[in-house]
Design an enzyme around this catalytic site. Sequence first.
Site, PDB file in Angstrom:
ATOM      1  N   ASP A 284      30.400  15.631  42.979  1.00 14.63           N
ATOM      2  CA  ASP A 284      30.946  16.907  42.559  1.00 14.63           C
ATOM      3  C   ASP A 284      29.763  17.836  42.294  1.00 14.63           C
ATOM      4  O   ASP A 284      28.645  17.389  42.034  1.00 14.63           O
ATOM      5  CB  ASP A 284      31.765  16.704  41.279  1.00 14.63           C
ATOM      6  CG  ASP A 284      32.202  18.000  40.655  1.00 14.63           C
ATOM      7  OD1 ASP A 284      32.854  18.802  41.356  1.00 14.63           O
ATOM      8  OD2 ASP A 284      31.879  18.224  39.473  1.00 14.63           O
ATOM      9  N   LEU A 285      29.989  19.131  42.372  1.00 20.46           N
ATOM     10  CA  LEU A 285      28.907  20.094  42.175  1.00 20.46           C
ATOM     11  C   LEU A 285      28.922  20.705  40.778  1.00 20.46           C
ATOM     12  O   LEU A 285      27.981  20.543  40.008  1.00 20.46           O
ATOM     13  CB  LEU A 285      29.000  21.183  43.247  1.00 20.46           C
ATOM     14  CG  LEU A 285      27.847  22.190  43.304  1.00 20.46           C
ATOM     15  CD1 LEU A 285      27.628  22.671  44.725  1.00 20.46           C
ATOM     16  CD2 LEU A 285      28.095  23.393  42.402  1.00 20.46           C
TER      17      LEU A 285
ATOM     18  N   ASN B 261      35.249  22.013  44.987  1.00 20.52           N
ATOM     19  CA  ASN B 261      36.274  23.045  45.087  1.00 20.52           C
ATOM     20  C   ASN B 261      35.678  24.396  45.466  1.00 20.52           C
ATOM     21  O   ASN B 261      36.410  25.324  45.819  1.00 20.52           O
ATOM     22  CB  ASN B 261      37.017  23.181  43.748  1.00 20.52           C
ATOM     23  CG  ASN B 261      38.067  22.107  43.562  1.00 20.52           C
ATOM     24  OD1 ASN B 261      38.543  21.502  44.522  1.00 20.52           O
ATOM     25  ND2 ASN B 261      38.430  21.858  42.314  1.00 20.52           N
TER      26      ASN B 261
END
Length: 229
Positions: free
Chosen positions: A10-11, A119
């Site tokens: 995830d970022l 996202n």
Amino acid sequence: MKNIRGIVFDLYGTLYDVHSVAAACNAFHPGRGREISVVWRQKQLEYTWLRSLMGDYADFEQLTREALVFTSGQLQLSLDDAALSALCAEYLRIAPYPEVPAALARLQAIGLPLAILSNGSANSIRSVVTASGLEQRFAHLISADSVRIFKPHDKVYQLAEQQMHCDRSELLFVSSNAWDASGARHFGYPVCWINRIGNTFDELGQSPDHIVQGLDQLADWLQTRQPAA
């Protein structure tokens, strides 16, 4: 867990500190930067979930701006269009956590392909990693934009499996967001949860396979499991 053939990160909030925007927020409203950042981030997340449930997709950059507009109204701030644009631009260059650059180099040296699954829009992801000088660490930058729905929907987690040509059981998913770690574990990824500040894991019927306090500890752990390339 099987031998790991790749790592999917995830970022936002995992590799990069979303609250690094607080300093810029503070420049517009001194003493309130952290408060603004916290409300902004929470509403940004809520909008990804709500739009996914409503089937009314808008990309992450739009949601980020809409969440800031909400924050401005909720906290009774004075932010004109120029201020909104300036602060949203800060989200395109948020800072990595201090241990991240060196830990990514160590993980890459093991010989595992590294990916980001976020996202964020494709533009957002690339802007963030380029601004930090870390773009060469990643073999894949994967955006939820391509399926027009957000994590924790299975369609998003499936993207990494498809693009990395590995079974989900062979890809280690790494997130600091417990809701995201739960979604990935539900999908079938082995999961490492980065718990930097002693949070409680969400009660969503899932548990992480491994817990660390920082990305450097993940590098330590994987180096004991797999030989260097």
